[in-house]
Design a protein around this motif. Structure first.
Motif, mmCIF file in Angstrom:
data_model
loop_
_atom_site.group_PDB
_atom_site.id
_atom_site.type_symbol
_atom_site.label_atom_id
_atom_site.label_comp_id
_atom_site.label_asym_id
_atom_site.label_seq_id
_atom_site.Cartn_x
_atom_site.Cartn_y
_atom_site.Cartn_z
ATOM 1 N N ASN A 159 16.190 7.700 -33.304
ATOM 2 C CA ASN A 159 15.724 7.801 -34.685
ATOM 3 C C ASN A 159 15.248 6.437 -35.160
ATOM 4 O OD1 ASN A 159 16.655 10.676 -35.393
ATOM 5 N ND2 ASN A 159 18.506 9.759 -34.555
ATOM 6 N N ASN A 160 14.257 6.433 -36.033
ATOM 7 C CA ASN A 160 13.659 5.199 -36.533
ATOM 8 C C ASN A 160 13.833 5.148 -38.043
ATOM 9 O OD1 ASN A 160 11.962 3.063 -37.301
ATOM 10 N ND2 ASN A 160 10.508 3.482 -35.665
ATOM 11 N N MET A 161 14.614 4.161 -38.522
ATOM 12 C CA MET A 161 14.931 4.041 -39.944
ATOM 13 C C MET A 161 14.548 2.659 -40.425
ATOM 14 S SD MET A 161 18.573 5.762 -39.118
ATOM 15 C CE MET A 161 18.270 5.221 -37.432
ATOM 16 N N ARG A 162 13.738 2.566 -41.471
ATOM 17 C CA ARG A 162 13.268 1.261 -41.915
ATOM 18 C C ARG A 162 12.907 1.282 -43.399
ATOM 19 N NH1 ARG A 162 9.060 3.710 -39.073
ATOM 20 N NH2 ARG A 162 7.044 3.721 -40.135
ATOM 21 N N ASN A 163 12.869 0.078 -43.961
ATOM 22 C CA ASN A 163 12.532 -0.108 -45.383
ATOM 23 C C ASN A 163 13.439 0.731 -46.284
ATOM 24 O OD1 ASN A 163 10.469 -1.835 -44.607
ATOM 25 N ND2 ASN A 163 8.892 -0.254 -44.689
ATOM 26 N N LEU A 164 14.722 0.411 -46.215
ATOM 27 C CA LEU A 164 15.746 1.124 -46.966
ATOM 28 C C LEU A 164 16.431 0.136 -47.901
ATOM 29 C CD1 LEU A 164 17.366 2.718 -43.784
ATOM 30 C CD2 LEU A 164 15.555 3.742 -45.170
ATOM 31 N N LYS A 165 16.659 0.532 -49.149
ATOM 32 C CA LYS A 165 17.275 -0.429 -50.064
ATOM 33 C C LYS A 165 18.095 0.244 -51.151
ATOM 34 C CE LYS A 165 13.000 -1.015 -52.764
ATOM 35 N NZ LYS A 165 12.017 -1.996 -53.268
ATOM 36 N N GLN A 166 19.110 -0.487 -51.571
ATOM 37 C CA GLN A 166 19.952 -0.147 -52.705
ATOM 38 C C GLN A 166 19.815 -1.301 -53.692
ATOM 39 O OE1 GLN A 166 21.497 0.804 -55.313
ATOM 40 N NE2 GLN A 166 23.074 2.044 -54.343
ATOM 41 N N THR A 167 19.187 -1.040 -54.826
ATOM 42 C CA THR A 167 18.902 -2.121 -55.763
ATOM 43 C C THR A 167 19.922 -2.219 -56.889
ATOM 44 O OG1 THR A 167 17.383 -0.661 -56.972
ATOM 45 C CG2 THR A 167 16.432 -2.080 -55.282
ATOM 46 N N SER B 95 15.015 -3.600 -41.661
ATOM 47 C CA SER B 95 14.683 -3.898 -43.066
ATOM 48 C C SER B 95 15.508 -3.039 -44.018
ATOM 49 C CB SER B 95 13.185 -3.710 -43.322
ATOM 50 O OG SER B 95 12.435 -4.590 -42.517
ATOM 51 N N LEU B 96 16.776 -3.410 -44.129
ATOM 52 C CA LEU B 96 17.739 -2.702 -44.970
ATOM 53 C C LEU B 96 18.444 -3.716 -45.859
ATOM 54 C CD1 LEU B 96 19.647 -0.332 -45.728
ATOM 55 C CD2 LEU B 96 20.880 -0.767 -43.608
ATOM 56 N N SER B 97 18.523 -3.426 -47.170
ATOM 57 C CA SER B 97 19.180 -4.353 -48.088
ATOM 58 C C SER B 97 19.993 -3.578 -49.116
ATOM 59 C CB SER B 97 18.161 -5.240 -48.803
ATOM 60 O OG SER B 97 17.311 -4.466 -49.647
ATOM 61 N N ALA B 98 21.061 -4.219 -49.609
ATOM 62 C CA ALA B 98 21.916 -3.602 -50.624
ATOM 63 C C ALA B 98 22.562 -4.689 -51.458
ATOM 64 C CB ALA B 98 22.978 -2.720 -49.987
ATOM 65 N N ALA B 99 23.009 -4.301 -52.662
ATOM 66 C CA ALA B 99 23.696 -5.249 -53.528
ATOM 67 C C ALA B 99 25.138 -5.470 -53.075
ATOM 68 C CB ALA B 99 23.667 -4.750 -54.968
ATOM 69 N N TYR B 100 25.785 -4.428 -52.540
ATOM 70 C CA TYR B 100 27.146 -4.538 -52.041
ATOM 71 C C TYR B 100 27.102 -4.675 -50.519
ATOM 72 C CZ TYR B 100 29.311 -3.252 -56.565
ATOM 73 O OH TYR B 100 29.753 -3.212 -57.854
ATOM 74 N N TYR B 101 28.020 -4.004 -49.828
ATOM 75 C CA TYR B 101 28.007 -4.053 -48.373
ATOM 76 C C TYR B 101 26.773 -3.343 -47.824
ATOM 77 C CZ TYR B 101 32.800 -5.775 -48.355
ATOM 78 O OH TYR B 101 33.933 -6.531 -48.533
ATOM 79 N N CYS B 102 26.250 -3.896 -46.766
ATOM 80 C CA CYS B 102 25.032 -3.373 -46.161
ATOM 81 C C CYS B 102 25.234 -3.344 -44.648
ATOM 82 C CB CYS B 102 23.856 -4.267 -46.551
ATOM 83 S SG CYS B 102 22.256 -3.636 -46.064
ATOM 84 N N TYR B 103 25.055 -2.177 -44.033
ATOM 85 C CA TYR B 103 25.355 -2.010 -42.614
ATOM 86 C C TYR B 103 24.157 -1.418 -41.882
ATOM 87 C CZ TYR B 103 29.949 -1.678 -44.941
ATOM 88 O OH TYR B 103 31.045 -1.864 -45.750
ATOM 89 N N GLY B 104 23.841 -1.975 -40.718
ATOM 90 C CA GLY B 104 22.887 -1.286 -39.868
ATOM 91 C C GLY B 104 23.487 0.025 -39.386
ATOM 92 N N ILE B 105 24.686 -0.052 -38.797
ATOM 93 C CA ILE B 105 25.468 1.120 -38.390
ATOM 94 C C ILE B 105 26.911 0.912 -38.834
ATOM 95 C CG2 ILE B 105 26.395 2.442 -36.450
ATOM 96 C CD1 ILE B 105 23.869 1.823 -34.891
ATOM 97 N N GLU B 106 27.471 1.893 -39.519
ATOM 98 C CA GLU B 106 28.899 1.870 -39.849
ATOM 99 C C GLU B 106 29.543 3.135 -39.330
ATOM 100 O OE1 GLU B 106 32.175 1.901 -43.469
ATOM 101 O OE2 GLU B 106 30.060 2.082 -43.956
ATOM 102 N N GLY C 130 22.207 0.812 -26.789
ATOM 103 C CA GLY C 130 20.760 0.669 -26.839
ATOM 104 C C GLY C 130 20.149 0.708 -28.220
ATOM 105 N N ASN C 131 20.965 0.553 -29.267
ATOM 106 C CA ASN C 131 20.429 0.560 -30.626
ATOM 107 C C ASN C 131 19.868 -0.817 -30.982
ATOM 108 O OD1 ASN C 131 21.476 3.329 -31.553
ATOM 109 N ND2 ASN C 131 23.308 2.347 -30.738
ATOM 110 N N ARG C 132 18.827 -0.839 -31.805
ATOM 111 C CA ARG C 132 18.229 -2.090 -32.261
ATOM 112 C C ARG C 132 18.360 -2.174 -33.776
ATOM 113 N NH1 ARG C 132 12.376 -2.750 -30.563
ATOM 114 N NH2 ARG C 132 12.282 -0.483 -30.473
ATOM 115 N N ILE C 133 19.034 -3.218 -34.238
ATOM 116 C CA ILE C 133 19.320 -3.399 -35.659
ATOM 117 C C ILE C 133 18.785 -4.760 -36.078
ATOM 118 C CG2 ILE C 133 21.155 -3.547 -37.387
ATOM 119 C CD1 ILE C 133 22.884 -1.885 -35.410
ATOM 120 N N SER C 134 17.974 -4.798 -37.133
ATOM 121 C CA SER C 134 17.371 -6.076 -37.531
ATOM 122 C C SER C 134 17.109 -6.120 -39.025
ATOM 123 C CB SER C 134 16.063 -6.313 -36.768
ATOM 124 O OG SER C 134 15.149 -5.248 -36.976
#
Length: 310
Positions: free
Chosen positions: A179-187, A211-222, A233-237
């Motif tokens: 799966n491809n997940m990108r440009n995600l944000k919690q403002t 490209s994931l951002s949040a005001a509190y905790y922010c995880y590529g994978i939790e 084999g996951n790629r998190i950036s």
């Protein structure tokens, strides 16, 4: 209309086999004919296909959760593929979610596939977390090849997790791959994850979170409570926090505060550019295995972490 397309099958044998919902456009922006709550809803089907539909511009004037595609109790051997869900903004207020594809099939729901769907341009200003794909329950579910991008949670969901893909504690034997997940944000004030899982058995391979951002905790994978699974084999950036110094971004978090986590193999993942934007001295973690808050003693048994690049 309240719901767009509904299939209501009694959960008996192969009832619903061969049902095909394909190539429909559920995207009318005219107020008098907008769909609300469910664009496509299936109950009890065994062997249905929901494919190549275009869903958007759903009515959001009432206080209710919005599900463009939803499979309910007893759905099994059903495939959701090639659908485009786009341009939906849930601003009706309160604790109501926006969930692109919801899988709530109960304990009898098995062997369902969610693949190669495109989910984009989601905005939610409510106080409950939003998700591109949300799995409530079910067994032997495969989620693969989906693209989820441009999600924006503007409501303050506090400690509830928003996620491009979110898996609850009830589902078993879930596979998330490619799966491809990108440009995600919690403002606003809240947490966000590319993939969030409470499942006791969830395998994650070859997914991309970028490209994931949040005001509190922010995880590529939790993940919490995962047992005897492979995370490979996951790629998190490009994971970052934006506001509070007391919170931090993490490429990957394995957590065992309330549910024991063991028997996992975490290998060949690539994690890069994890940054706390609040202060130059803020902490940022690449891969964290956290057993605090009174975790079970079996938490850190047989966890193999090897050949990752951080």
């Amino acid at each position: 209309s309240a719901w767009g397309i509904t299939v209501n099958a009694a959960e008996v044998g192969t009832n619903g086999q061969g049902v095909l919902i394909d190539g429909n456009v559920l995207n009318d922006s005219t107020n008098s004919s907008q769909i609300r709550r469910y664009a496509i809803y299936a109950l009890g089907t065994n062997g249905a296909t929901i494919s190549n539909n275009q869903i958007g511009n759903m009515s959001l004037t009432l206080a209710e959760t919005v599900y463009p595609i939803y499979i309910a109790t007893g759905v099994k051997n059903t495939t959701i593929t090639g659908n485009t869900i786009a341009n939906i903004s849930n601003t009706n207020g309160g604790a109501y979610q926006l969930l692109g594809i919801g899988c709530n099939t109960g304990t009898t729901g098995i062997n369902n596939v969610v693949s190669n769907n495109n989910i984009t341009n989601f905005t939610c200003s409510n106080t409950s977390g939003s998700a591109g794909i949300y799995v409530f329950n079910g067994n032997l579910l495969t989620i693969s090849g989906n693209t989820i991008y441009k999600m924006n949670q503007t409501g303050a969901n506090a400690n509830s997790i928003c996620g491009a893909i979110a898996v609850g504690s009830a589902p078993t034997n879930v596979t998330l791959s490619s799966n491809n997940m990108r440009n995600l944000k919690q403002t606003a004030a809240g947490n966000f994850a590319g993939i969030f899982s409470l499942s006791p058995s969830c395998t994650m391979t070859n997914n991309i979170v970028d490209s994931l951002s949040a005001a509190y905790y922010c995880y590529g994978i939790e993940m919490e409570g995962n047992k005897n699974s492979t995370i490979s084999g996951n790629r998190i950036s490009n994971i970052s926090t934006t506001n509070l110094s007391s919170y931090r971004p993490m490429g990957m978090l394995v957590y065992g505060a309330t549910n024991s986590t063991y028997g996992m193999t975490i290998t060949k993942n690539t994690i890069s550019n994890i940054k706390n934007n609040y202060t130059s001295t803020g902490l940022a973690w690449g891969l964290c295995i956290d057993a605090n808050a009174g975790a079970a003693t079996t938490f850190n048994s047989n966890i193999i972490v090897s050949n990752n690049v951080v």
